[in-house]
Write a protein that holds these residues in place. Structure first.
Motif, mmCIF file in Angstrom:
data_model
loop_
_atom_site.group_PDB
_atom_site.id
_atom_site.type_symbol
_atom_site.label_atom_id
_atom_site.label_comp_id
_atom_site.label_asym_id
_atom_site.label_seq_id
_atom_site.Cartn_x
_atom_site.Cartn_y
_atom_site.Cartn_z
ATOM 1 N N ARG A 1 -3.936 3.785 4.964
ATOM 2 C CA ARG A 1 -5.154 4.513 4.596
ATOM 3 C C ARG A 1 -5.558 4.204 3.155
ATOM 4 O O ARG A 1 -6.716 4.395 2.777
ATOM 5 C CB ARG A 1 -4.949 6.009 4.783
ATOM 6 C CG ARG A 1 -4.959 6.464 6.246
ATOM 7 C CD ARG A 1 -5.001 7.991 6.335
ATOM 8 N NE ARG A 1 -5.394 8.444 7.649
ATOM 9 C CZ ARG A 1 -4.571 8.985 8.549
ATOM 10 N NH1 ARG A 1 -3.294 9.144 8.240
ATOM 11 N NH2 ARG A 1 -5.002 9.369 9.729
ATOM 12 N N ASN A 2 -4.596 3.754 2.358
ATOM 13 C CA ASN A 2 -4.912 3.353 0.986
ATOM 14 C C ASN A 2 -5.702 2.056 0.942
ATOM 15 O O ASN A 2 -6.248 1.710 -0.106
ATOM 16 C CB ASN A 2 -3.620 3.183 0.176
ATOM 17 C CG ASN A 2 -2.899 4.490 -0.019
ATOM 18 O OD1 ASN A 2 -3.526 5.526 -0.224
ATOM 19 N ND2 ASN A 2 -1.565 4.470 0.035
ATOM 20 N N TYR B 1 0.821 -1.214 0.000
ATOM 21 C CA TYR B 1 0.000 0.000 0.000
ATOM 22 C C TYR B 1 0.856 1.265 0.000
ATOM 23 O O TYR B 1 0.323 2.360 0.153
ATOM 24 C CB TYR B 1 -0.933 -0.017 1.219
ATOM 25 C CG TYR B 1 -1.764 -1.271 1.238
ATOM 26 C CD1 TYR B 1 -2.895 -1.386 0.446
ATOM 27 C CD2 TYR B 1 -1.390 -2.363 2.003
ATOM 28 C CE1 TYR B 1 -3.641 -2.553 0.425
ATOM 29 C CE2 TYR B 1 -2.125 -3.532 1.992
ATOM 30 C CZ TYR B 1 -3.244 -3.616 1.199
ATOM 31 O OH TYR B 1 -3.970 -4.792 1.174
ATOM 32 N N SER B 2 2.177 1.092 -0.178
ATOM 33 C CA SER B 2 3.053 2.268 -0.173
ATOM 34 C C SER B 2 4.101 2.162 -1.274
ATOM 35 O O SER B 2 3.903 2.668 -2.380
ATOM 36 C CB SER B 2 3.715 2.420 1.209
ATOM 37 O OG SER B 2 4.444 1.242 1.551
ATOM 38 N N ALA C 1 -8.808 0.947 1.933
ATOM 39 C CA ALA C 1 -10.129 1.365 2.410
ATOM 40 C C ALA C 1 -10.951 0.120 2.722
ATOM 41 O O ALA C 1 -11.229 -0.689 1.844
ATOM 42 C CB ALA C 1 -10.824 2.210 1.343
ATOM 43 N N SER D 1 0.326 4.705 5.420
ATOM 44 C CA SER D 1 -0.021 4.342 4.047
ATOM 45 C C SER D 1 -1.162 3.336 3.979
ATOM 46 O O SER D 1 -1.765 3.150 2.922
ATOM 47 C CB SER D 1 1.201 3.773 3.318
ATOM 48 O OG SER D 1 1.725 2.661 4.016
#
Length: 291
Positions: free
Chosen positions: A247-248, A103-104, A250, A245
């Motif tokens: 937060r990506n 996710y990063s 969801a 990261s």
């Protein structure tokens, strides 16, 4: 088998004319005719039907040509293949990564590397940092995106930091008021966390942060994949401290809240010091530009 008579055979088969074939090959006709005769003797069968006016392939010659042409083309391509392997524009590379990198760092690194080296095959493997370190030493993979250990990596490995990001707290959405932006009040709730044996640096970062705030380490459930941890949070089993990261990712039922004086997690790239592979050098160049 010598490649020269094979190239002679292809030239005569393409032109069906010894004179034109000799001109195409930059040679005279008599040595070309002798080369074809010698090849036919070696094969034990005629390749051409010759007359004063015409040259035609025999049935054997037509069938053998289907095998000879791609073989000669493949051999002719070997110098260019060697050049591309030497400069890292072809070949393959094995890259492992921790689940948080999905996710990063990982998408951007793979995208940029593939754009620069489109002919290199990238073999991706998700693994925890401890598994990655062992695999790198054993030569299973060429490089790995992992969470920086508290202590030094084994001497056989080199390391490049790529990303430093704060941790946030993932909380079940039903626990959080609409106007709540800080996650500090939730730090006394049961925790979902990586086992220390597979992610000691991450585990120690979380436990050290909580200890510094006077909070006990109340672990309700351990899991080794970040997706699983977030799923357990969404199910209301507890909270989790995760990289910002995430937060990506969801996920329905999960809120990500900021922390005061949040601890910083470092993620980087590790590889064997003695690996002089050209594809690895290319990857390191892309990663350095990202860092």
């Amino acid at each position: 088998m010598d490649l020269r008579p094979l190239r002679h055979f292809i030239a005569v088969a393409d032109t069906l004319h010894f004179g034109q074939a000799a001109q195409r090959l930059g040679m005279t006709q008599p040595p070309l005719s002798q080369s074809i005769l010698a090849l036919e003797r070696e094969l034990g069968a005629p390749l051409f039907i010759r007359s004063k006016r015409n040259v035609a392939l025999t049935a054997f010659g037509r069938q053998w040509l289907e095998h000879v042409r791609p073989a000669v083309e493949a051999v002719s391509a070997l110098p260019d293949i060697a050049r591309r392997l030497r400069d890292g524009s072809a070949g393959q590379i094995g890259l492992s990564f921790v689940s948080t990198a999905d996710y990063s760092l990982l998408p951007a690194l793979v995208r940029d590397y593939a754009a620069r080296f489109p002919e290199v095959e990238i073999a991706l493997t998700e693994a925890t940092s401890d598994v990655q370190i062992a695999d790198l030493i054993d030569g299973v993979n060429d490089a790995g995106i992992l969470i920086a250990p508290d202590g030094a990596l084994p001497d056989a490995l080199a390391y490049m930091p790529l990303l430093r990001e704060p941790l946030v707290v993932a909380v079940p959405e039903g626990w959080v008021a609409d106007d709540q932006a800080q996650g500090d009040p939730w730090l006394d709730r049961p925790l979902i966390l990586f086992p220390r044996r597979v992610a000691p640096a991450f585990h120690d970062l979380v436990s050290g942060y909580l200890a510094g705030r006077g909070q006990p380490l109340l672990i309700r459930q351990e899991a080794i994949q970040m997706q699983t941890i977030i799923s357990l949070v969404s199910a209301g089993m507890g909270i989790a401290l995760v990289p910002a990261s995430l937060r990506n990712l969801a996920r329905t039922g999960v809120r990500y809240l900021d922390l005061q004086d949040a601890p910083i997690l470092e993620t980087g790239l590790a590889w064997r010091r003695d690996d002089d592979g050209a594809t690895l050098a290319g990857l390191l160049g892309v990663a350095h530009a990202m860092a």
